[in-house]
Design a protein around this motif. Structure first.
Motif, PDB file in Angstrom:
ATOM      1  N   PHE A   7       0.818  -1.207   0.000  1.00 51.45           N
ATOM      2  CA  PHE A   7       0.000   0.000   0.000  1.00 51.45           C
ATOM      3  C   PHE A   7       0.854   1.260   0.000  1.00 51.45           C
ATOM      4  N   ARG A   8       2.146   1.134   0.259  1.00 45.79           N
ATOM      5  CA  ARG A   8       3.046   2.283   0.270  1.00 45.79           C
ATOM      6  C   ARG A   8       3.882   2.322  -1.000  1.00 45.79           C
ATOM      7  N   MET A   9       3.338   1.842  -2.084  1.00 47.42           N
ATOM      8  CA  MET A   9       4.073   1.777  -3.348  1.00 47.42           C
ATOM      9  C   MET A   9       4.447   3.173  -3.847  1.00 47.42           C
ATOM     10  N   CYS A  10       5.437   3.234  -4.728  1.00 46.85           N
ATOM     11  CA  CYS A  10       5.876   4.514  -5.275  1.00 46.85           C
ATOM     12  C   CYS A  10       4.770   5.113  -6.149  1.00 46.85           C
ATOM     13  N   ARG A  11       4.874   6.387  -6.386  1.00 45.63           N
ATOM     14  CA  ARG A  11       3.830   7.112  -7.129  1.00 45.63           C
ATOM     15  C   ARG A  11       3.630   6.554  -8.543  1.00 45.63           C
ATOM     16  N   ASP A  24     -14.619   2.163  -7.151  1.00 42.14           N
ATOM     17  CA  ASP A  24     -14.706   1.615  -5.790  1.00 42.14           C
ATOM     18  C   ASP A  24     -13.354   1.114  -5.304  1.00 42.14           C
ATOM     19  N   GLU A  25     -12.626   0.415  -6.162  1.00 39.19           N
ATOM     20  CA  GLU A  25     -11.303  -0.084  -5.789  1.00 39.19           C
ATOM     21  C   GLU A  25     -10.344   1.080  -5.547  1.00 39.19           C
ATOM     22  N   HIS A  26     -10.461   2.096  -6.346  1.00 41.21           N
ATOM     23  CA  HIS A  26      -9.618   3.287  -6.188  1.00 41.21           C
ATOM     24  C   HIS A  26      -9.873   3.947  -4.833  1.00 41.21           C
ATOM     25  N   ALA A  27     -11.137   4.041  -4.439  1.00 36.87           N
ATOM     26  CA  ALA A  27     -11.490   4.632  -3.142  1.00 36.87           C
ATOM     27  C   ALA A  27     -10.888   3.825  -1.995  1.00 36.87           C
ATOM     28  N   VAL A  28     -10.979   2.492  -2.084  1.00 31.53           N
ATOM     29  CA  VAL A  28     -10.418   1.623  -1.046  1.00 31.53           C
ATOM     30  C   VAL A  28      -8.900   1.794  -0.982  1.00 31.53           C
ATOM     31  N   LEU A  29      -8.249   1.802  -2.122  1.00 30.76           N
ATOM     32  CA  LEU A  29      -6.794   1.940  -2.148  1.00 30.76           C
ATOM     33  C   LEU A  29      -6.354   3.267  -1.543  1.00 30.76           C
ATOM     34  N   LEU A  36      -5.919   3.597   6.966  1.00 27.73           N
ATOM     35  CA  LEU A  36      -7.154   3.101   7.552  1.00 27.73           C
ATOM     36  C   LEU A  36      -7.228   1.578   7.445  1.00 27.73           C
ATOM     37  N   HIS A  37      -7.848   0.974   8.430  1.00 27.40           N
ATOM     38  CA  HIS A  37      -8.097  -0.471   8.418  1.00 27.40           C
ATOM     39  C   HIS A  37      -9.401  -0.743   7.687  1.00 27.40           C
ATOM     40  N   ASN A  38      -9.604  -2.000   7.298  1.00 32.99           N
ATOM     41  CA  ASN A  38     -10.777  -2.350   6.505  1.00 32.99           C
ATOM     42  C   ASN A  38     -12.087  -1.963   7.189  1.00 32.99           C
ATOM     43  N   ALA A  39     -12.188  -2.135   8.486  1.00 31.14           N
ATOM     44  CA  ALA A  39     -13.418  -1.771   9.201  1.00 31.14           C
ATOM     45  C   ALA A  39     -13.676  -0.266   9.109  1.00 31.14           C
ATOM     46  N   ASP A  40     -12.615   0.522   9.219  1.00 31.72           N
ATOM     47  CA  ASP A  40     -12.742   1.974   9.110  1.00 31.72           C
ATOM     48  C   ASP A  40     -13.109   2.388   7.685  1.00 31.72           C
ATOM     49  N   ILE A  41     -12.534   1.697   6.717  1.00 23.68           N
ATOM     50  CA  ILE A  41     -12.852   1.983   5.315  1.00 23.68           C
ATOM     51  C   ILE A  41     -14.318   1.681   5.044  1.00 23.68           C
ATOM     52  N   ALA A  42     -14.796   0.567   5.569  1.00 24.10           N
ATOM     53  CA  ALA A  42     -16.201   0.192   5.382  1.00 24.10           C
ATOM     54  C   ALA A  42     -17.124   1.273   5.940  1.00 24.10           C
ATOM     55  N   THR A  51     -17.261  -6.391   1.814  1.00 28.79           N
ATOM     56  CA  THR A  51     -17.135  -5.724   0.523  1.00 28.79           C
ATOM     57  C   THR A  51     -15.747  -5.116   0.374  1.00 28.79           C
ATOM     58  N   VAL A  52     -15.261  -4.487   1.425  1.00 28.81           N
ATOM     59  CA  VAL A  52     -13.909  -3.922   1.394  1.00 28.81           C
ATOM     60  C   VAL A  52     -12.886  -5.029   1.173  1.00 28.81           C
ATOM     61  N   ASN A  53     -13.041  -6.145   1.864  1.00 30.69           N
ATOM     62  CA  ASN A  53     -12.115  -7.274   1.700  1.00 30.69           C
ATOM     63  C   ASN A  53     -12.098  -7.762   0.254  1.00 30.69           C
ATOM     64  N   ARG A  54     -13.272  -7.842  -0.379  1.00 32.76           N
ATOM     65  CA  ARG A  54     -13.343  -8.277  -1.782  1.00 32.76           C
ATOM     66  C   ARG A  54     -12.638  -7.278  -2.697  1.00 32.76           C
ATOM     67  N   ARG A  55     -12.795  -6.000  -2.406  1.00 29.77           N
ATOM     68  CA  ARG A  55     -12.138  -4.977  -3.236  1.00 29.77           C
ATOM     69  C   ARG A  55     -10.624  -5.017  -3.062  1.00 29.77           C
ATOM     70  N   VAL A  56     -10.158  -5.252  -1.848  1.00 30.63           N
ATOM     71  CA  VAL A  56      -8.713  -5.393  -1.613  1.00 30.63           C
ATOM     72  C   VAL A  56      -8.184  -6.593  -2.373  1.00 30.63           C
ATOM     73  N   LYS A  57      -8.921  -7.691  -2.351  1.00 29.75           N
ATOM     74  CA  LYS A  57      -8.510  -8.892  -3.079  1.00 29.75           C
ATOM     75  C   LYS A  57      -8.457  -8.611  -4.584  1.00 29.75           C
ATOM     76  N   ALA A  58      -9.421  -7.871  -5.104  1.00 30.27           N
ATOM     77  CA  ALA A  58      -9.431  -7.523  -6.526  1.00 30.27           C
ATOM     78  C   ALA A  58      -8.223  -6.660  -6.886  1.00 30.27           C
TER      79      ALA A  58
END
Length: 64
Positions: A7-11, A24-29, A36-42, A51-58
């Protein structure tokens, strides 16, 4: 392309990845990059943690 999920990848890697993400995936990323943790993101996105977990997996699958 980034070989492992970080999650701390270069620009540049982040920009390349974002071209392939859904809104949706962009928002989660973006929220994960802010620490933020997945619960906070949700709560922030008004969806379930599952749903957040599925988006992270995607996102992870798109990095491979």
């Amino acid at each position: 392309m980034v070989s492992k999920f970080d999650f701390r990848m270069c620009r540049k890697a982040y920009d390349d990845l974002c071209l392939d993400l859904t809104d949706d995936e962009h928002a989660v990323l973006d929220l994960r990059r802010r620490g933020l943790h997945n619960a906070d993101i949700a709560a922030e996105l008004y969806c379930s943690e599952r749903t957040v977990n599925r988006r992270v997996k995607a996102i992870k699958n798109k990095i491979k």
